[in-house]
Each structure stands twice: as C-alpha cells, then as structure tokens.
Design a protein around this motif. Structure first.
Motif, PDB file in Angstrom:
ATOM      1  N   TRP A  12       0.878  -1.311  -0.092  1.00  0.00           N
ATOM      2  CA  TRP A  12       0.031  -0.118  -0.121  1.00  0.00           C
ATOM      3  C   TRP A  12       0.867   1.230   0.009  1.00  0.00           C
ATOM      4  O   TRP A  12       1.840   1.216   0.739  1.00  0.00           O
ATOM      5  N   ALA A  13       0.572   2.418  -0.805  1.00  0.00           N
ATOM      6  CA  ALA A  13       1.120   3.483  -0.552  1.00  0.00           C
ATOM      7  C   ALA A  13       0.208   4.628  -0.895  1.00  0.00           C
ATOM      8  O   ALA A  13      -0.617   4.558  -1.840  1.00  0.00           O
ATOM      9  N   VAL A  14       0.074   5.499   0.080  1.00  0.00           N
ATOM     10  CA  VAL A  14      -0.711   6.754  -0.024  1.00  0.00           C
ATOM     11  C   VAL A  14      -0.039   8.088  -0.162  1.00  0.00           C
ATOM     12  O   VAL A  14       0.765   8.240   0.734  1.00  0.00           O
ATOM     13  N   ALA A  15      -0.280   8.817  -0.952  1.00  0.00           N
ATOM     14  CA  ALA A  15       0.415  10.302  -1.185  1.00  0.00           C
ATOM     15  C   ALA A  15      -0.635  11.239  -0.654  1.00  0.00           C
ATOM     16  O   ALA A  15      -1.788  11.280  -0.653  1.00  0.00           O
ATOM     17  N   ASN A  16       0.389  12.443  -0.294  1.00  0.00           N
ATOM     18  CA  ASN A  16      -0.525  13.604  -0.217  1.00  0.00           C
ATOM     19  C   ASN A  16      -1.587  13.596   0.781  1.00  0.00           C
ATOM     20  O   ASN A  16      -2.992  14.250   0.741  1.00  0.00           O
ATOM     21  N   ILE A  17      -1.490  12.878   2.024  1.00  0.00           N
ATOM     22  CA  ILE A  17      -2.197  13.092   3.102  1.00  0.00           C
ATOM     23  C   ILE A  17      -1.935  14.397   3.777  1.00  0.00           C
ATOM     24  O   ILE A  17      -0.876  14.912   4.269  1.00  0.00           O
ATOM     25  N   PRO A  18      -3.047  15.439   3.883  1.00  0.00           N
ATOM     26  CA  PRO A  18      -3.000  16.739   4.709  1.00  0.00           C
ATOM     27  C   PRO A  18      -2.418  16.748   5.962  1.00  0.00           C
ATOM     28  O   PRO A  18      -2.458  15.773   6.772  1.00  0.00           O
ATOM     29  N   ALA A  19      -1.625  17.837   6.439  1.00  0.00           N
ATOM     30  CA  ALA A  19      -0.810  17.810   7.765  1.00  0.00           C
ATOM     31  C   ALA A  19      -1.841  17.794   8.885  1.00  0.00           C
ATOM     32  O   ALA A  19      -1.584  17.355   9.960  1.00  0.00           O
ATOM     33  N   ASP A  20      -2.961  18.282   8.601  1.00  0.00           N
ATOM     34  CA  ASP A  20      -3.830  18.253   9.735  1.00  0.00           C
ATOM     35  C   ASP A  20      -4.818  16.800  10.105  1.00  0.00           C
ATOM     36  O   ASP A  20      -5.627  16.720  10.855  1.00  0.00           O
ATOM     37  N   VAL A  21      -4.456  15.937   9.469  1.00  0.00           N
ATOM     38  CA  VAL A  21      -4.992  14.600   9.420  1.00  0.00           C
ATOM     39  C   VAL A  21      -4.123  13.765  10.312  1.00  0.00           C
ATOM     40  O   VAL A  21      -2.775  13.753   9.918  1.00  0.00           O
ATOM     41  N   THR A  22      -4.415  13.072  11.064  1.00  0.00           N
ATOM     42  CA  THR A  22      -3.621  12.255  11.893  1.00  0.00           C
ATOM     43  C   THR A  22      -4.259  10.643  12.427  1.00  0.00           C
ATOM     44  O   THR A  22      -3.804   9.969  13.133  1.00  0.00           O
ATOM     45  N   ASP A  23      -5.056  10.392  11.218  1.00  0.00           N
ATOM     46  CA  ASP A  23      -5.656   9.109  11.583  1.00  0.00           C
ATOM     47  C   ASP A  23      -6.594   8.811  10.259  1.00  0.00           C
ATOM     48  O   ASP A  23      -6.751   9.407   9.470  1.00  0.00           O
ATOM     49  N   LEU A  24      -6.546   7.257  10.108  1.00  0.00           N
ATOM     50  CA  LEU A  24      -7.009   6.788   8.801  1.00  0.00           C
ATOM     51  C   LEU A  24      -7.981   5.596   9.452  1.00  0.00           C
ATOM     52  O   LEU A  24      -7.467   4.833  10.084  1.00  0.00           O
ATOM     53  N   PRO A  25      -9.087   5.719   9.299  1.00  0.00           N
ATOM     54  CA  PRO A  25     -10.018   4.540   9.407  1.00  0.00           C
ATOM     55  C   PRO A  25      -9.687   3.241   8.871  1.00  0.00           C
ATOM     56  O   PRO A  25      -9.148   3.072   7.883  1.00  0.00           O
ATOM     57  N   GLU A  26     -10.108   1.943   9.395  1.00  0.00           N
ATOM     58  CA  GLU A  26      -9.606   0.571   8.900  1.00  0.00           C
ATOM     59  C   GLU A  26     -10.608   0.644   7.381  1.00  0.00           C
ATOM     60  O   GLU A  26     -11.718   1.305   7.667  1.00  0.00           O
ATOM     61  N   GLY A  27     -10.003   0.167   6.638  1.00  0.00           N
ATOM     62  CA  GLY A  27     -10.680  -0.144   5.172  1.00  0.00           C
ATOM     63  C   GLY A  27     -10.616   0.957   4.390  1.00  0.00           C
ATOM     64  O   GLY A  27     -10.917   1.195   3.297  1.00  0.00           O
ATOM     65  N   ALA A  28      -9.858   2.357   4.917  1.00  0.00           N
ATOM     66  CA  ALA A  28      -9.645   3.643   4.044  1.00  0.00           C
ATOM     67  C   ALA A  28      -8.925   3.157   2.761  1.00  0.00           C
ATOM     68  O   ALA A  28      -8.962   3.717   1.702  1.00  0.00           O
ATOM     69  N   GLY A  29      -8.118   1.969   2.674  1.00  0.00           N
ATOM     70  CA  GLY A  29      -7.754   1.515   1.467  1.00  0.00           C
ATOM     71  C   GLY A  29      -8.144   0.692   0.570  1.00  0.00           C
ATOM     72  O   GLY A  29      -7.809  -0.126  -0.235  1.00  0.00           O
ATOM     73  N   ASP A  30      -9.527   0.866   0.414  1.00  0.00           N
ATOM     74  CA  ASP A  30     -10.394   0.073  -0.410  1.00  0.00           C
ATOM     75  C   ASP A  30     -10.230   0.464  -1.691  1.00  0.00           C
ATOM     76  O   ASP A  30      -9.375   1.311  -2.017  1.00  0.00           O
ATOM     77  N   ASP A  31     -10.885  -0.234  -2.857  1.00  0.00           N
ATOM     78  CA  ASP A  31     -10.834  -0.001  -4.107  1.00  0.00           C
ATOM     79  C   ASP A  31     -11.101   1.599  -4.481  1.00  0.00           C
ATOM     80  O   ASP A  31     -10.493   2.257  -5.375  1.00  0.00           O
ATOM     81  N   SER A  32     -11.962   1.917  -3.723  1.00  0.00           N
ATOM     82  CA  SER A  32     -12.382   3.411  -3.988  1.00  0.00           C
ATOM     83  C   SER A  32     -11.391   4.525  -3.466  1.00  0.00           C
ATOM     84  O   SER A  32     -11.318   5.698  -3.772  1.00  0.00           O
ATOM     85  N   GLY A  33     -10.735   4.145  -2.303  1.00  0.00           N
ATOM     86  CA  GLY A  33     -10.144   5.202  -1.409  1.00  0.00           C
ATOM     87  C   GLY A  33     -10.927   6.103  -0.685  1.00  0.00           C
ATOM     88  O   GLY A  33     -10.733   7.161  -0.228  1.00  0.00           O
ATOM     89  N   SER A  34     -12.379   5.657  -0.386  1.00  0.00           N
ATOM     90  CA  SER A  34     -13.257   6.339   0.116  1.00  0.00           C
ATOM     91  C   SER A  34     -13.072   6.849   1.621  1.00  0.00           C
ATOM     92  O   SER A  34     -13.572   7.745   1.986  1.00  0.00           O
TER      93      SER A  34
END
Length: 186
Positions: free
Chosen positions: A80-102
């Motif tokens: 998995w690789a995710v780019a450009n996460i804003p600086a004010d974000v400090t968490d990702l929910p489980e499943g954020a990396g699904d096919d849509s990235g929703s």
C-alpha cells in the motif's frame, strides 16, 4: 527470515508514534489485513486503522506505506502507498484503502501496489517461506503535495519523498503461511 532493514540506506530522521486498533506491533496480522485476493482463507484485504502523533514541527503532509522486505523477490513487495495526506490529518480508518479510497482524506490518493492495484492488498507469504515483516509507516513530509503521479509506483514515491521526510513512525507486524497452505504469496 531476511533481516534487511528497509530504512538502512535512508537518512536518519526523528521518530514519532503510530498506533493501530487493527494491528499490533510485533504480532501477526489479523485476517482482515491478510489477502483474500491472493488466496488466504478469511483474508479481507482491509487496510489497518492508523493513528499518529508527535510529528516533527514543520510537517506539511504525510505519506503512508506498507512494505514487506521479506517477499521472495529482489525488491520486496509494496502492499500500500498513499500520497498527499494533509498535515491536519492524524488518523485513517480501517478499510480506508479499499478500491475507491473512500476513507482517505480529500487530496490524498493511492498508488498502485506491486499487484498493480491502487488499493491495500493484505499479507500472503508463500506457504512455507517463513515469517514476513510488514512495515506500516507514516512519513512526515516538509511539503503538502509530493508531485508523484497517481499511476506512479510505491518505490518512486519512496524515492521522491526521501529528501522531504522530517520524521518517520513505523509499526511492524508479521504473517506466516504454514507449508501445508497454498496462497500465491505476497
């Protein structure tokens, strides 16, 4: 098990903290983070929940990567690789990396992993290959937009962010498929 350190050739940077309600450091990946796509029974290919804190001052964005240096290749395996996460974000929910990235924040995007899917793919070590380590890493960056194209590779992302990393938070989990099982292996 190969003991290579994926960060050994990179500049030393301060550490900060990453935690997960899905995955525990030093423990086996749960079924949700294993790969059904690759044939692991019960595998769900669900990206782990991540929370981070203590990023260095001056952080203007983040990237998240999940990498297995123990895969039987010359280059490991990027899950998995995710780019450009804003600086004010400090968490990702489980499943954020699904096919849509929703579940990803606005502006963030997933690059194709080594299976060429722009999503999270779970662990699936080849049967009998031994334990694999999964380096789940949040990279604090000094820029908000790394300028990597959405069709780029995780290795290219890593190359591009190398000179922009202010800090790194890593959680390492494991997985092993017994010799009697037969997933395709990643």
């Amino acid at each position: 098990m190969n003991q290579n350190d994926p960060f050994a050739g990179l500049p030393s940077v301060p550490a900060f903290t990453v935690t997960s309600t899905s995955v525990r450091a030093g423990e086996a990946l749960p079924a949700a983070q294993l790969s059904g796509v690759s044939g692991v029974p019960g595998g769900e290919d669900r990206s782990p929940q991540l929370s981070w804190s203590g990023a260095p001052e001056g952080t203007r964005g983040y990237a998240v990567t999940v990498y297995d240096p123990d895969a039987p290749t010359q280059s490991g395996f990027w899950h998995w690789a995710v780019a450009n996460i804003p600086a004010d974000v400090t968490d990702l929910p489980e499943g954020a990396g699904d096919d849509s990235g929703s579940g990803l924040p606005a502006g963030a995007f997933q690059l194709p992993n080594d299976a060429r899917m722009a999503r999270f793919i779970g662990g699936a070590p080849p049967a009998g290959h031994g334990p694999h380590r999964y380096f789940i890493t949040v990279h604090a960056l000094d820029i908000p937009d790394i300028g990597v194209p959405a069709e780029g590779t995780p290795a290219y992302l890593g190359f591009t962010i190398a000179s922009h990393i202010l800090g790194r938070a890593t959680l390492v989990a494991t997985a092993e498929t017994p010799a009697s099982s037969s997933p395709s292996g990643v």
